[in-house]
Design an enzyme around this catalytic site. Structure first.
Site, short mmCIF file in Angstrom:
data_model
loop_
_atom_site.label_atom_id
_atom_site.label_comp_id
_atom_site.label_asym_id
_atom_site.label_seq_id
_atom_site.Cartn_x
_atom_site.Cartn_y
_atom_site.Cartn_z
N HIS A 1 2.02 -1.46 5.42
CA HIS A 1 2.23 -0.23 6.19
C HIS A 1 0.93 0.28 6.80
O HIS A 1 -0.16 -0.26 6.55
CB HIS A 1 2.90 0.85 5.34
CG HIS A 1 2.08 1.39 4.20
ND1 HIS A 1 1.07 2.31 4.38
CD2 HIS A 1 2.13 1.15 2.86
CE1 HIS A 1 0.54 2.62 3.20
NE2 HIS A 1 1.15 1.91 2.26
N CYS B 1 0.10 -1.36 -2.18
CA CYS B 1 0.53 -1.86 -0.88
C CYS B 1 -0.62 -2.50 -0.12
O CYS B 1 -1.79 -2.33 -0.46
CB CYS B 1 1.12 -0.73 -0.04
SG CYS B 1 2.66 -0.05 -0.70
#
Length: 396
Positions: A224, A241
């Site tokens: 992301h 992430c």
């Protein structure tokens, strides 16, 4: 006018003595301008460095590292600075984050200019796959490769990334680590997300089959972007992430929006040339032969030969090898005539694994007198005493 003390604190001396301006179409403008700025500082050309960093902030006004350098350069007009980030030396942790980001970006800038080959991994893209992403967590870098002629890989681009605060080797929910393995990115999440995730988020299939078998917990590992007021984050700052700047996420949009893009996350990939990759071609041939032998033994309904392709540690969604064997012997006892065809095969070496392991996906067509079924299947193959055996099998 004082010379900023970047020489000793923020960049690697050897890197800055390397050839600076090697241009290619994939060179990231932000990093190129950052290196130009630091080279000018190193050589005492502070006004030129200020001009460079002003240009950098024009194209990336939310680049915090560039703002820090800008502040240092302005302060150097009036006083002697004693360290990188001296304009705000009280925030020691934050300053160290900036140093880490600067060093990481510069190191990768010069690595790129040496010419990238590819990681020493077996990678065979299927007919439907055009790209593969490699995330080298030790370098805080994501590399994009595309399928080229004769099924070879061609380097496309690379991007700075942030990984987990506590590094790699995710095991538990909330451990703030990035997982290591072979994953597949889903399409962009379309639901509204907090600003933390930036312009887009693409979930990875963590935990994968091996992760679940090893009882690793947690979820929500995504690729992301960053908040709107943040160009980039330190090398280790996420909850696990893989985080890119919003412009870089947008650059990957056409690749990721297809869904199912393979993402290989590892530590310290070995980068090798075409000659060294001949060994991977041999491994591919051996594994392809093992896969075909498995298929033929299944078609022949020779249950003993068929089951010999599975390792003693084999597992699937319903149990272990003993249960799988009992199930298969029951089905094949009647020796039904079957046809089995495999297509759209892909192969990916599992990085940093305890034993040589390859993830194999394919489309399987099964035809018997009573059933015709087409499914996407995934197997994990491992080398056991010099032979390739199946560790896991299930739907993909």
């Amino acid at each position: 006018m004082a010379l900023l003390p970047w020489n000793a604190t923020a960049v690697n001396q050897d890197a800055l003595t390397a050839r600076l301006f090697v241009q290619n179409k994939n060179t990231n403008a932000v990093e190129r301008m950052l290196v130009q700025t630091l080279e000018a500082i190193k050589e005492g050309r502070l006004q030129q460095a200020l001009d460079y960093v002003n240009q950098l902030l024009t194209i990336s006004p939310n680049f915090a590292l560039a703002h820090l350098i800008h502040g240092d350069l302005l302060s150097a007009k009036t006083r002697i600075l004693h360290g990188f980030g001296d304009v705000n030396a009280a925030d020691v942790t934050r300053i160290q984050d900036f140093k880490d980001e600067a060093e990481t970006r510069i190191r990768n800038y010069f690595d790129r200019n040496r010419g990238l080959t590819q990681p020493n991994l077996l990678v065979e893209l299927s007919e439907k796959q055009n790209h593969v992403l490699f995330v080298d967590t030790a370098r805080s870098r994501l590399y994009v490769y595309e399928k080229s002629q004769r099924d070879t890989l061609k380097y496309v681009a690379d991007y700075y990334v942030t990984i987990g605060k506590n590094g790699t080797g995710k095991k538990d929910q909330g451990d703030k680590r990035t997982p290591i393995g072979v994953y597949f990115a889903a399409r962009k999440l379309n639901r509204p997300l907090p600003d933390l995730y930036g312009d887009a988020a693409y979930p990875l299939n963590y935990p994968n089959e091996i992760d679940s078998y090893e009882r690793k917990t947690g979820s929500g590992i995504w690729i992301h972007g960053t908040p709107r007021d943040t160009y980039s984050r330190p090398p280790r700052a996420s909850d696990g992430c893989v985080v890119l700047s919003n412009p870089d996420v947008q650059a990957l949009q056409n690749i990721l929006q297809t869904g199912g893009t393979p993402v290989v996350i590892g530590v310290n990939f070995q980068w090798v040339g075409a000659d060294a990759l001949k060994q991977q071609a041999q491994t591919k041939a051996e594994l392809s032969n093992a896969l075909e032998s498995w298929r033929r033994d299944w078609v022949s309904q020779n249950t003993d030969a068929y089951l010999s392709h599975y390792t003693r540690d084999f597992f699937y969604s319903e149990g272990d090898l003993a249960k799988w064997s009992s199930y298969k012997r029951q089905i094949q006892a009647a020796k039904p005539k079957v046809s089995i065809n495999l297509a759209d095969i892909s192969m990916f070496t599992y990085p940093n694994a305890k034993q040589n392991m390859v993830v194999v996906d394919f489309e399987q067509e099964y035809i018997s007198p009573a059933l015709r079924n087409v499914m996407k299947k995934r197997q994990y193959w491992v080398q056991e005493n010099g032979q390739w055996k199946i560790l896991y099998e299930g739907s993909a």
